[in-house]
Design a protein around this motif. Structure first.
Motif, short mmCIF file in Angstrom:
data_model
loop_
_atom_site.label_atom_id
_atom_site.label_comp_id
_atom_site.label_asym_id
_atom_site.label_seq_id
_atom_site.Cartn_x
_atom_site.Cartn_y
_atom_site.Cartn_z
N ARG A 1 7.64 34.40 85.61
CA ARG A 1 8.15 33.17 86.23
C ARG A 1 8.75 32.31 85.15
NH1 ARG A 1 4.32 28.96 88.45
NH2 ARG A 1 5.89 27.36 88.35
N ASN A 2 9.99 31.95 85.30
CA ASN A 2 10.64 31.10 84.32
C ASN A 2 10.36 29.65 84.62
OD1 ASN A 2 11.76 33.21 82.94
ND2 ASN A 2 13.68 33.18 84.07
N GLU A 3 9.77 28.97 83.65
CA GLU A 3 9.50 27.54 83.80
C GLU A 3 10.80 26.79 83.54
OE1 GLU A 3 6.63 26.03 84.68
OE2 GLU A 3 5.70 28.00 84.94
N PRO A 4 11.11 25.79 84.34
CA PRO A 4 12.32 25.01 84.07
C PRO A 4 12.19 24.26 82.75
CG PRO A 4 11.05 23.99 85.81
CD PRO A 4 10.38 25.30 85.50
N TYR A 5 13.31 24.01 82.12
CA TYR A 5 13.31 23.28 80.85
C TYR A 5 12.83 21.86 81.08
CZ TYR A 5 15.00 20.83 76.75
OH TYR A 5 15.08 20.05 75.63
N LYS A 6 11.92 21.41 80.22
CA LYS A 6 11.40 20.05 80.33
C LYS A 6 11.84 19.27 79.10
CE LYS A 6 7.08 20.94 82.74
NZ LYS A 6 5.64 20.73 82.67
#
Length: 115
Positions: free
Chosen positions: A78-83
């Motif tokens: 699962r790719n975490e969105p850029y924060k």
């Protein structure tokens, strides 16, 4: 002067002579292990017979993790969105905490200005 049609060393590089086991030594016994990714690709990397076989292998076609069981390949990560940095700070501190810290910093700046 006429050039002959062929050149004996064309397309070769230094040290590219015929190599056999006499020059490289004996090859270790190897085995090909099948791995399957979620996109249905199969890859069969070769491992030395005495090597520890990894549970997962990256699919060379799509980059997804591949497992040893064709019926149950590992799921895509699962790719975490850029924060942003601000998003991480807001996870740790409430708006009230931020306002209190800002007030403290402003009070320090004002006190230093009066000196």
């Amino acid at each position: 002067m006429a050039m002959s049609g062929g050149n004996a060393i064309r397309g070769t590089r230094v040290g590219a002579g015929p190599m056999g086991e006499s020059e490289r030594g004996e090859t270790a016994p190897r085995e090909r292990i099948p791995y399957f990714c979620a996109n249905g690709h199969e890859t069969r990397p070769s491992f030395a017979a005495e090597a520890e076989i990894p549970e997962f292998w990256d699919c060379p076609r799509c980059g997804l993790p591949a497992g040893r069981e064709q019926a149950a390949p590992p799921a895509a990560p699962r790719n975490e969105p850029y924060k942003t940095h601000l998003a991480y700070v807001k996870e740790r501190r409430s708006d009230e905490d931020g306002a209190a810290i800002l007030d403290e910093a402003l009070a320090r700046l004002r006190a230093n200005r009066e000196l």
